[in-house]
Design a protein around this motif. Structure first.
Motif, PDB file in Angstrom:
ATOM      1  N   ARG C  88       0.872  -1.183   0.000  1.00 29.76           N
ATOM      2  CA  ARG C  88       0.000   0.000   0.000  1.00 29.76           C
ATOM      3  C   ARG C  88       0.901   1.223   0.000  1.00 29.76           C
ATOM      4  NH1 ARG C  88      -5.000   1.804   0.779  1.00 29.76           N
ATOM      5  NH2 ARG C  88      -5.062   3.965   1.505  1.00 29.76           N
ATOM      6  N   ASN C  91       0.382   6.747   2.204  1.00 28.56           N
ATOM      7  CA  ASN C  91       0.103   6.767   3.639  1.00 28.56           C
ATOM      8  C   ASN C  91       0.183   8.198   4.142  1.00 28.56           C
ATOM      9  OD1 ASN C  91      -0.274   5.620   6.286  1.00 28.56           O
ATOM     10  ND2 ASN C  91       1.877   6.036   6.672  1.00 28.56           N
ATOM     11  N   THR C  92      -0.509   8.458   5.227  1.00 29.98           N
ATOM     12  CA  THR C  92      -0.209   9.649   6.018  1.00 29.98           C
ATOM     13  C   THR C  92      -0.128   9.197   7.462  1.00 29.98           C
ATOM     14  OG1 THR C  92      -0.735  11.981   6.385  1.00 29.98           O
ATOM     15  CG2 THR C  92      -2.581  10.460   6.468  1.00 29.98           C
ATOM     16  N   SER C  95      -3.090   8.954   9.804  1.00 24.39           N
ATOM     17  CA  SER C  95      -4.232   8.098   9.491  1.00 24.39           C
ATOM     18  C   SER C  95      -4.501   7.150  10.654  1.00 24.39           C
ATOM     19  CB  SER C  95      -3.990   7.305   8.199  1.00 24.39           C
ATOM     20  OG  SER C  95      -2.876   6.460   8.328  1.00 24.39           O
ATOM     21  N   ASP C 102      -4.405   9.989   3.123  1.00 24.06           N
ATOM     22  CA  ASP C 102      -3.143   9.408   2.668  1.00 24.06           C
ATOM     23  C   ASP C 102      -2.604  10.259   1.521  1.00 24.06           C
ATOM     24  OD1 ASP C 102      -3.300   7.374   4.487  1.00 24.06           O
ATOM     25  OD2 ASP C 102      -4.241   5.961   3.118  1.00 24.06           O
ATOM     26  N   THR C 241       1.957   1.830  11.382  1.00 23.94           N
ATOM     27  CA  THR C 241       2.262   2.310  10.037  1.00 23.94           C
ATOM     28  C   THR C 241       2.781   1.171   9.166  1.00 23.94           C
ATOM     29  OG1 THR C 241       2.734   4.532  10.846  1.00 23.94           O
ATOM     30  CG2 THR C 241       3.694   3.915   8.725  1.00 23.94           C
ATOM     31  N   LYS C 244       0.012  -1.194   8.182  1.00 25.16           N
ATOM     32  CA  LYS C 244      -0.856  -0.631   7.149  1.00 25.16           C
ATOM     33  C   LYS C 244      -0.169  -0.645   5.789  1.00 25.16           C
ATOM     34  CE  LYS C 244      -2.829   3.720   5.603  1.00 25.16           C
ATOM     35  NZ  LYS C 244      -2.963   5.161   5.845  1.00 25.16           N
ATOM     36  N   VAL C 245       1.057  -0.142   5.742  1.00 26.05           N
ATOM     37  CA  VAL C 245       1.766  -0.022   4.467  1.00 26.05           C
ATOM     38  C   VAL C 245       2.029  -1.401   3.858  1.00 26.05           C
ATOM     39  CG1 VAL C 245       4.023   0.592   3.511  1.00 26.05           C
ATOM     40  CG2 VAL C 245       2.805   2.213   4.962  1.00 26.05           C
ATOM     41  N   ARG C 562     -11.624   4.330   4.305  1.00 23.79           N
ATOM     42  CA  ARG C 562     -10.288   4.531   4.837  1.00 23.79           C
ATOM     43  C   ARG C 562      -9.579   3.207   5.033  1.00 23.79           C
ATOM     44  NH1 ARG C 562      -9.182   9.436   6.932  1.00 23.79           N
ATOM     45  NH2 ARG C 562     -10.758  10.862   6.266  1.00 23.79           N
TER      46      ARG C 562
END
Lengths: 158, 340, 577
Positions: C88, C91-92, C95, C102, C241, C244-245, C562
């Motif tokens: 993914r 990103n931010t 989030s 993102d 993070t 998620k990534v 999201r």
């Protein structure tokens, strides 16, 4: 890649290990020999975290070739305490709250040791001069200067 | 050509913790069979003393010697969630979580002691030196070690506790900015004396006089570390550092410590600190976080002192010799003010 | 040199503690002085690989093509990662708090927005080999116009820095292109003032400069997990993070840290952990990704520049009657944490003073420079520099001693602050007095006699009778359900917000307790927990009761779309009205 055998004395004990071609002393000590005391801070010779003593004089190990210490005497923070007894500098840094994150401490201690070994009762200006190449981002230096002066005092009166 | 001295003043306050809340931290506390305690966290010690201050908070709450407590952080397999070490939240948020966890563990320890002494747990106190005794009757006592051993090997209790601290999230009004930012503030005032060379434009900080209000100094030496080091950083921000010396142009960005300048051990100024303590109602033992705010008053105080010394306003940081000299030239010479 | 002034606030303290207040040695000090404290890089791995990034040489450029074939053939190179390898790749950081969109790729694929933005990551046997191979990554660049000044960036026709935020600014509450503060009526006060004092202040960008640079080492662990040794300042921030990534359950990640060689805010961004773990996943070997000092200074996110304009209405006697701010946070190319800093800053205004009319417009602006992030005093240091330089000008304008001026305007217990909560636990006056005393500055009699405990409240604790509001900076077409999502439902400002925060209840706004939620009365605790002992600090209610049910949460517009891996907080309140 060519590897060179390097035999030297580390904190009083004879050591031999292979250095990569062009490897600097800092990486050699950390990865090749397993002495994790000296720290990487810049790799440019501008922070002092990697300071070790070679034949008693302070050197920036990130700027020195590993093979340059062949046959020579290297001291790091890992050898500062002897036979379970802390060095007076270590005691003074502990008492004086002279470390916060602790990352510059190994280099700072070795620069200070080089000073006290050749000048047991340095003036404040001489302490400032001796640690001038060692950066600390946490303490503002004052506690470190005081601790080095206190260690000199402690050694003189011990 | 001359050296001019000037004095500048600044005063600030600082919000403790992520300012809209919503930033929880947790702690777990447990005893080993000998009454020695481990505090498990996921908080980070980046030099500010997280491990040390939470250790003292746990020892105080448990009522055991500080040597009997060890803080283990940060391993995500064993430490419970923590938002992180930033925003001056460590002492306040994590400290409160540790208190809650330690209180739960302490309650079990006292219940175990009460059962051994055949008294009511509510009548027991700790002396902080490893002993639990009946209030007003110090001879009716049991060691914390014996109480923990009894709990685990005779009574089948786990001397442990869980804690979390959360200030729920605040909303923000788009039209007025109404919000509930943070729960407490630290304070500081600072007077800086500088010397300005009107030939070279160089500024030397000669002396700093400060007062910092920190809630309660949970460990005075840790507080001193922050205030001394933080004020040094403030002085560095004021007159040395920047990643973009020609901002907003990106040219001449530093790439090493020879071009990124900070005051060295020979550049430091004496710093005379006074600490005031007005405990925060919701802080751990009243503690606030001194670590961030300590740098803030130095920046404007240095600029105000430069103005006092030579009459040049530096409104763009950092205060470089070039800016000082240009200002002096624009004014047709140094114009000392001597207002303070 | 440090002294305690115990005579101040003595009635607020019980000084009967055993360990608290003692100068106990640091728990970690023996490790520090013996060189044995385990920093992330002090974990040795057999067969460790090294990661270094190929980076953009331009401020702003489109990527026509990335060719890694020559780099892959270089000696010692095991693999070269590009954006396509990242599960993914957008990103931010915030989030994880459901705040913002993102906006930042892990490895840029189509364009870069600052000099130094990574486009490929070379994994090699040695660091030197990784450095050599980075030079062989070929990128076909098309340079784009760039903008570096935040005020230039806000002008019509400025180059768009980040496509996610086409206005070059963060959008707050789906409604405005900045965060507002409105309290009273500054314009009326300016019209009636004896003096107007104006100033412009520029806070410089600053490097956190921890002596240990940012980095992480990741390695395959038993049972299909990955261990990551890291210098992060937020262990679960970085873990969340990475999960998620990498689109990986967080249970497969084992993060170890907590002993960090300085941070100062620069080790929150979680840049290294995802790439180090991705390297370990794709090579099945331990991988280290760390910045050298040059990267730390130039591509590591600094404290961002801030520009502040301040305008004060001042009475002849030194009282500040109105203060207006316009502020620009230079976020650089991506948001990171700047959007949050703006709100933190607005909540801090007008500084530690009681001023009856305050107004602020504060912008989070994108420019083509290294993204900025947190640093010691984040959101506050820059504006405090501006405010306190400005106070010096105000003092000079009215001919007052600068310390007298601060005490005259200082906030006191019971005063209403501009964010509409009552001040408590104040101590500014006393700090000023102590410094004046030490430095031999003679204060005016009123300043000498002032205290934080007296003189506040009353009329000073009342909300203004009238507050002037406006629609300046209104944006259309953004969803109130997010800060900046375009094309969502129309702004629904009429609908009342769900209020998860008890402190917002009307009755408590002006209470003497100020901004804190009530204590034990409102506690809703799990029954298994014991009652707090008497020395318990006052705590707000436990959160569990206030978190809306999951179904309600996902029903929020935008929320279902999201991709936040972890939700730390009670969430949607942060981005909703």
């Amino acid at each position: 890649m060519a590897k060179k055998p390097v035999t030297f004395t580390l904190n009083g004990a004879e050591r031999a290990a292979f250095a990569d071609d062009g490897e600097n002393l800092l990486q050699f000590l950390r990865r090749g020999v397993g002495d994790l005391g000296p720290k990487y801070g810049c790799g440019q010779g501008s922070c002092g975290a990697c300071t070790v003593l070679v034949d008693g004089a302070p050197h920036l190990s990130c700027l020195m070739l590993a093979e340059a210490v062949a046959g020579r005497r290297v001291e790091t923070v890992s050898g500062l305490a002897r036979d379970g007894a802390l060095h007076p500098l270590q005691e003074a840094f502990m008492d004086g709250f002279a470390a916060q994150c602790g990352y510059c401490t190994p280099g700072m201690l070795m620069a200070a040791k080089a000073l006290l070994d050749r000048n047991p009762r340095p003036s404040r200006d001489e302490v400032v001069e001796a640690i001038g190449g060692n950066l600390c981002r946490c303490t503002g230096y004052a506690p470190i200067i005081e601790a080095i002066l206190a260690a000199a005092e402690r050694r003189a009166t011990a | 050509m001359a050296l001019h001295r000037g004095r500048g003043f600044a005063a600030i306050n600082y919000p403790i913790g992520m300012n809209l809340g919503g930033d929880p931290s947790q702690a777990l506390v447990h005893s080993n069979p000998e009454g020695k305690f481990t505090v498990a966290l996921s908080s980070i010690d980046l030099g500010q003393g997280m491990k040390s201050v939470t250790r003292q908070i746990a020892a105080e709450t448990l009522g055991v010697p500080v040597e009997d407590v060890y803080v283990d952080t940060a391993d995500s397999d064993t430490g419970p969630h923590c938002m992180g070490s930033f925003a001056s939240r460590g002492t306040h948020r994590v400290g409160n979580a540790v208190i809650e966890a330690a209180q739960e563990a302490r309650a079990v320890m006292l219940e175990a002691a009460a059962e051994e002494l055949e008294v009511d747990a509510g009548d027991l106190v700790t002396d902080g030196r490893g002993s639990i005794h009946v209030k007003g009757a110090p001879s009716r006592a049991i060691t914390t070690m014996a109480a923990c051993q009894a709990a685990q090997f005779r009574q089948g209790r786990t001397v442990s506790g869980r804690g979390i601290f959360l200030i729920p999230l605040s909303e923000v009004d788009p039209d007025t900015g109404e919000m509930t930012p943070v729960s407490c503030f630290a304070h500081a005032a600072m007077l800086v004396e500088v010397e300005v060379d009107d030939e070279t434009g160089e500024v030397r900080v000669l002396d700093m006089q400060s007062a910092y209000e920190v809630g309660r100094a949970l460990n005075p030496r840790l507080v001193e570390q922050q205030l001394v080091g933080g004020a040094w950083m403030g002085m560095s921000h004021a007159a040395w550092e920047t990643t973009e010396p020609r901002y907003p142009d990106r040219a001449h960005g530093p790439v090493d410590f020879n071009s990124y300048l900070m005051p060295g051990p020979g550049d430091i100024a004496p710093h005379h600190i006074s600490v005031l303590e007005r405990p925060a109602p919701d802080g751990p033992f009243g503690g606030k976080g001194p670590g961030e705010m300590c740098a803030n008053p130095v920046l404007p105080a240095v600029c105000n002192a430069v103005y006092d010394a030579v009459g040049v306003r530096i409104d763009e940081l950092p205060v470089t010799p070039e800016k000082v000299l240009r200002g002096i030239r624009a004014n047709g010479g140094a114009r000392p003010r001597g207002r303070l | 040199m440090m002294e305690f002034r115990k005579e101040f606030f003595a009635d607020d303290r019980d000084d009967d503690l055993v360990t608290i207040g003692q100068p106990v040695r640091r728990q970690d000090i023996l490790g520090h002085v013996t060189g044995r404290s385990p920093f992330y890089d002090d974990h040795l791995f057999e067969g460790l690989l090294h990661i270094r990034c190929a980076r953009a040489p331009h401020h702003h450029a489109r990527i026509r093509r990335i060719d890694t074939s020559e780099a892959e053939r270089m000696p010692g190179v095991v693999r070269v990662l590009t954006g396509r390898d990242v599960p993914r790749n957008l990103n931010t950081l915030l989030s994880l708090l459901d705040f913002g969109l993102d906006d930042e790729p892990i490895l840029a694929e189509t364009k870069t927005a600052y000099r130094g933005e990574p486009v490929a990551a070379v994994i090699a046997e040695t660091e030197a080999q990784a450095r050599d191979a980075v030079l062989k990554v070929r990128v076909d660049w098309e340079e784009l116009p760039h903008v570096l000044d935040p005020e230039e960036s806000l002008k019509p026709g400025a180059p768009v820095v980040c496509d996610v935020y086409p206005l070059n600014r963060f959008v707050y509450h789906g409604k405005y292109d900045h965060q507002k503060l409105r309290y009273g009526d500054v314009e009326a006060a300016f019209a009636a003032a004896d003096h107007i004092v104006e100033g412009r202040y520029q806070m410089s960008p600053i490097e956190q400069a921890p002596i240990e640079t940012c980095g992480a080492i990741a390695a395959p662990e038993v049972n299909d997990r990955y261990v990551c040794y890291t210098g992060t300042q937020g262990l679960f921030f970085s873990l969340g993070t990475a999960a998620k990534v990498l689109q990986m359950p967080s249970s497969r990640l084992h993060f170890v840290g907590g002993t960090v060689g300085g941070g100062f805010g620069g080790k929150v961004d979680s840049v290294h952990e995802p790439i180090a773990i991705l390297g370990a996943m794709l090579t099945a070997r331990p991988c280290k990704f760390a910045w050298d000092r040059e990267e730390e200074m130039q591509v590591g996110a600094p404290r961002g520049a801030e520009r502040w304009y301040i305008k004060d209405a001042v009475a002849r006697d030194g009282r500040i009657l109105a203060r207006k701010f316009t502020g620009y946070f230079d976020a650089g190319a991506y948001t990171r944490l700047s959007s949050y800093a703006v709100i933190k800053s607005v909540g801090h205004l007008p500084g530690p003073y009681t001023i009856p009319n305050v107004s602020a417009d504060v912008y989070c602006v994108y420019t083509n420079r290294t993204p900025s992030t947190a640093m010691r005093g984040f959101g506050i240091t820059g504006v405090d520099f501006a405010i306190e330089c400005h106070m010096d000008k105000v003092a000079e304008t009215v001919g007052m001693n600068p310390i007298d001026l601060r005490i005259l305007n200082a906030y006191r217990d019971g005063d209403m602050k501009a964010h509409r909560r009552v001040a408590k636990n104040c101590a500014l006056v006393e700090c000023c007095q102590v410094v004046a005393d030490k430095a031999g500055v003679t204060l005016a009699a009123e300043a000498r006699d002032a205290t934080s405990l007296t003189g506040g409240g009353g009329a000073r604790g009342e909300l203004p009778a009238f507050t002037r509001t406006d629609d300046h900076g209104r944006v259309e077409g953004f969803d109130t359900g997010s800060y900046a999502r375009k094309g969502g439902t129309a702004p629904a400002s009429a609908s009342p917000p769900r209020s998860p925060v008890p402190a917002r209840a009307e009755g408590q706004r002006a209470s003497a307790g100020g901004s804190m939620p009530p204590a034990d009365a409102a506690r809703s605790r799990a029954p298994a927990q014991p009652q707090p002992a008497p020395q318990a600090p006052v705590q707000p209610p436990a959160s569990a009761a206030q978190v809306p049910p999951a179904s309600e949460r996902t029903a929020q517009p935008g929320a279902a779309r999201r991709a936040g891996a972890l939700r730390f907080s009670s969430l949607s309140g942060f981005r909703r009205r």
